[in-house]
Design an enzyme around this catalytic site. Sequence first.
Site, PDB file in Angstrom:
ATOM      1  N   CYS A  99       0.827  -1.202   0.000  1.00  0.00           N
ATOM      2  CA  CYS A  99       0.000   0.000   0.000  1.00  0.00           C
ATOM      3  C   CYS A  99       0.866   1.260   0.000  1.00  0.00           C
ATOM      4  CB  CYS A  99      -0.929  -0.005   1.212  1.00  0.00           C
ATOM      5  SG  CYS A  99      -1.932   1.479   1.306  1.00  0.00           S
ATOM      6  N   CYS A 115      -0.418   4.128   2.095  1.00  0.00           N
ATOM      7  CA  CYS A 115      -0.297   3.948   3.549  1.00  0.00           C
ATOM      8  C   CYS A 115       1.154   4.142   3.999  1.00  0.00           C
ATOM      9  CB  CYS A 115      -0.711   2.547   3.980  1.00  0.00           C
ATOM     10  SG  CYS A 115      -2.191   1.915   3.217  1.00  0.00           S
ATOM     11  N   ASP A 116       2.097   3.617   3.249  1.00  0.00           N
ATOM     12  CA  ASP A 116       3.467   3.492   3.758  1.00  0.00           C
ATOM     13  C   ASP A 116       4.523   4.311   3.012  1.00  0.00           C
ATOM     14  OD1 ASP A 116       2.503   1.636   5.597  1.00  0.00           O
ATOM     15  OD2 ASP A 116       2.732  -0.019   4.183  1.00  0.00           O
TER      16      ASP A 116
END
Length: 309
Positions: free
Chosen positions: A135, A138-139
């Site tokens: 992701c 997300c990261d």
Amino acid sequence: MNNSIRNVVIMGSGCAGHTAALYTARANLKPLVLEGHEPGGQLSLTTLVENFPGFPEGILGPELVENMRKQAARFGAEYHTAQVDQADLSQPPFVLTSGSRTFRTQSLIIASGASARWLGLPNEQALIGHGVSSCATCDGFFFSGKEIAVIGGGDSAMEEAIFLTRFANKVTLIHRRSEFRASKIMLERAQKNEKIQFLTDTVVDDVLDVKKNEVTALRLRNVKTGKNWEFPSNAMFLGIGHIPNTRVFAGQLEMDAEGYLKTTNHVFTRVAGVFACGDVQDRRYRQAITAAGSGCMAALEVEKFLEQH
Ligand code: NAP
């Protein structure tokens, strides 16, 4: 045990689930939506969505899916956080179980989508959250100023690679073939990005370094020449497709070899009263708009089914 029997339970809260919730709520069926580990589905992990009609400038995926949720809730759709771990479709009412909770329903819409696929490398799972990720939104932030490898040759990989150039100094897109599955527009965008370099005909044999608890390098292999080498990288992001979330229906519903639910007339499963929509049954189109469309179809069929039974 909750003894009340619902008209309709919708399993999953991506585009398909929210659209089914909107339609069944407006039909006054008081749907219950069960949201699992990945509420909002794949849209909640994406960035700008440019191909959902109605948004000329595009819209952020998480915003789009949140709007869908609000719209369904406004008409009375109820949402519970519950990862379904068992399902009994042998006879109505159908029974879904999540830990100690049980949900009984006269009809069921399966909109449980698909989750990110992993490569299955020896060190991969140990380094998830320590440089291995599926992701980018997300990261990606954790790799500002670093070098990142993205694996895959489809639209997801292109999108991730482009997004990650916001943070990384260099992104290397590693693909096992030299032809790309990605759409022309996405591929060209990635190719034009100066921070992205391409490594084709190359597979990842492993990711290092578990002892250091961080990603330091990828062990790569050229599939044409057989050459092996260690490729320094601070992160490995996967964009290699998805696996449908159908495990709880094994043995009860028909699936293809990859686990996608088989449907007839778009959304009918072989069990009367059980419908499937979105990515869990669509391995061909897999778009937000087609998922939403099939969510609508499933809702309309539920309405008919409940009228007749
Ligand atoms: P995809 O189109 O199925 O592409 C998966 C890619 O991963 C392929 O290039 C595949 O290689 C590679 N791959 C699969 N398993 C692999 C493995 N074990 N090792 C190495 N490589 C592997 O999946 P996707 O990119 O997630 O896209 C899914 C759908 O969503 C598509 O319809 C796409 O158009 C859509 N989507 C659209 C957008 C957008 O329009 N902005 C963004 C994301 C996704 P091969 O090509 O060799 O099989």
